[in-house]
Design an enzyme around this catalytic site. Sequence first.
Site, short mmCIF file in Angstrom:
data_model
loop_
_atom_site.label_atom_id
_atom_site.label_comp_id
_atom_site.label_asym_id
_atom_site.label_seq_id
_atom_site.Cartn_x
_atom_site.Cartn_y
_atom_site.Cartn_z
N HIS A 56 0.83 -1.21 0.00
CA HIS A 56 0.00 0.00 0.00
C HIS A 56 0.85 1.25 0.00
O HIS A 56 2.07 1.18 0.15
CB HIS A 56 -1.00 -0.01 1.16
CG HIS A 56 -0.39 0.09 2.53
ND1 HIS A 56 0.38 -0.90 3.11
CD2 HIS A 56 -0.46 1.08 3.47
CE1 HIS A 56 0.75 -0.53 4.32
NE2 HIS A 56 0.25 0.67 4.57
N HIS A 58 1.35 3.93 1.88
CA HIS A 58 1.91 4.72 2.98
C HIS A 58 3.43 4.79 2.90
O HIS A 58 4.10 3.84 2.55
CB HIS A 58 1.46 4.15 4.33
CG HIS A 58 0.00 4.40 4.61
ND1 HIS A 58 -0.74 3.64 5.47
CD2 HIS A 58 -0.85 5.33 4.09
CE1 HIS A 58 -1.99 4.09 5.49
NE2 HIS A 58 -2.08 5.12 4.66
N ASP A 60 5.82 4.68 4.96
CA ASP A 60 6.66 3.71 5.66
C ASP A 60 6.68 2.35 4.94
O ASP A 60 7.27 1.39 5.44
CB ASP A 60 6.23 3.55 7.13
CG ASP A 60 4.78 3.13 7.28
OD1 ASP A 60 3.93 3.59 6.49
OD2 ASP A 60 4.48 2.34 8.19
N HIS A 61 6.06 2.28 3.77
CA HIS A 61 6.09 1.05 2.97
C HIS A 61 6.67 1.29 1.58
O HIS A 61 7.01 0.34 0.88
CB HIS A 61 4.68 0.44 2.86
CG HIS A 61 4.13 0.06 4.20
ND1 HIS A 61 4.10 -1.25 4.65
CD2 HIS A 61 3.68 0.81 5.23
CE1 HIS A 61 3.63 -1.28 5.89
NE2 HIS A 61 3.36 -0.04 6.27
N HIS A 114 -7.47 -0.75 5.92
CA HIS A 114 -6.44 0.15 6.47
C HIS A 114 -6.35 1.37 5.56
O HIS A 114 -6.34 2.50 6.01
CB HIS A 114 -5.13 -0.62 6.56
CG HIS A 114 -3.93 0.21 6.89
ND1 HIS A 114 -3.78 0.86 8.09
CD2 HIS A 114 -2.81 0.50 6.16
CE1 HIS A 114 -2.61 1.51 8.09
NE2 HIS A 114 -2.01 1.32 6.93
N ASP A 133 -0.44 -3.94 6.45
CA ASP A 133 -0.99 -3.31 7.65
C ASP A 133 -2.47 -3.65 7.84
O ASP A 133 -3.21 -2.89 8.46
CB ASP A 133 -0.82 -1.78 7.60
CG ASP A 133 0.63 -1.35 7.78
OD1 ASP A 133 1.49 -2.21 8.00
OD2 ASP A 133 0.89 -0.14 7.69
N HIS A 171 4.31 -4.37 10.82
CA HIS A 171 4.77 -3.71 12.05
C HIS A 171 4.81 -4.66 13.24
O HIS A 171 4.07 -5.64 13.30
CB HIS A 171 3.84 -2.54 12.43
CG HIS A 171 3.82 -1.45 11.41
ND1 HIS A 171 4.68 -0.38 11.45
CD2 HIS A 171 3.04 -1.26 10.32
CE1 HIS A 171 4.44 0.42 10.43
NE2 HIS A 171 3.45 -0.10 9.73
FE FE Z 1 2.68 0.87 8.02
ZN ZN Z 2 0.14 1.73 6.46
#
Ligand code: FE
Ligand code: ZN
Length: 255
Positions: A56, A58, A60-61, A114, A133, A171
């Site tokens: 996805h 975001h 942090d990915h 999410h 996530d 995570h």
């Molecule tokens: Fe994440």
């Molecule tokens: Zn995420």
Amino acid sequence: MSIIIEQFLIGNDNYAVLLHDEATGKTASIDAMEAALIASVLRANKWQLTDILVTHKHIDHVGGIEGLKAQFGCTVHGPVKAAQEIGNLDVLLNEGSQVTFGNYVIDVWETPGHCADHISFVFKSENIAFVGDTLFPLGCGRIFDSTAEYLYTSLQRFSALPDEMQLYCGHEYTIGNLEFALSLEPGNKALQKRELIIRELVSQNRTTVPTTVRQEKETNPFLRLDSKEILKNIDMDGAEPVKVFTEIRSRKNKF
Ligand code: FE
Ligand code: ZN
């Protein structure tokens, strides 16, 4: 010859996962938070990154995609629904797509909830799934640009996978999720047992990921919408599962 999986943390709680196929030398990164650490693990293993599978949009990915692509010229596979936001995608994926990895085939599921574009990678022949996530040990993702109904449906799909399937996620949030789960279902024997195991792992700085479908069905409140104890504790006896799910998700936000 088989698939080697290397999982490591980036920063406090973000998991990076590398898949290496010994037979063909292919190596895939599931998501890519940042390039430098992933590249150093690749170098340490003498692996050449061939693919990135993005769950996805975001940051942090996806933050490391550009740097890894520049270094390795790898093929980036990701959700068509976030193609513009992510950029750098070479192969666009949606429900029913399949990713070829060496001699293996990985199924793509759309698992919104999410966020709207979220996809998961179900690697049936190896009995593993990468759920990003969407689901975490004893918990699930927060809802951003999607709805509790979608997240509920996505989690129900995971719970229908084979019991022994291993689930990798984005995570390490397990301790927080454990405390929330215990607050809802303190009498769940499987959860009590799992608490001891998790506290032991965490005290040794070890990972609680991957989990299994069976373990989550036995202990994750978001998959236990018919638990009498949970229903009693939130005063929702007889309520529809999706309503129970929505209530639990909103309680977790305030927990
Ligand atoms: Fe994440
Ligand atoms: Zn995420």
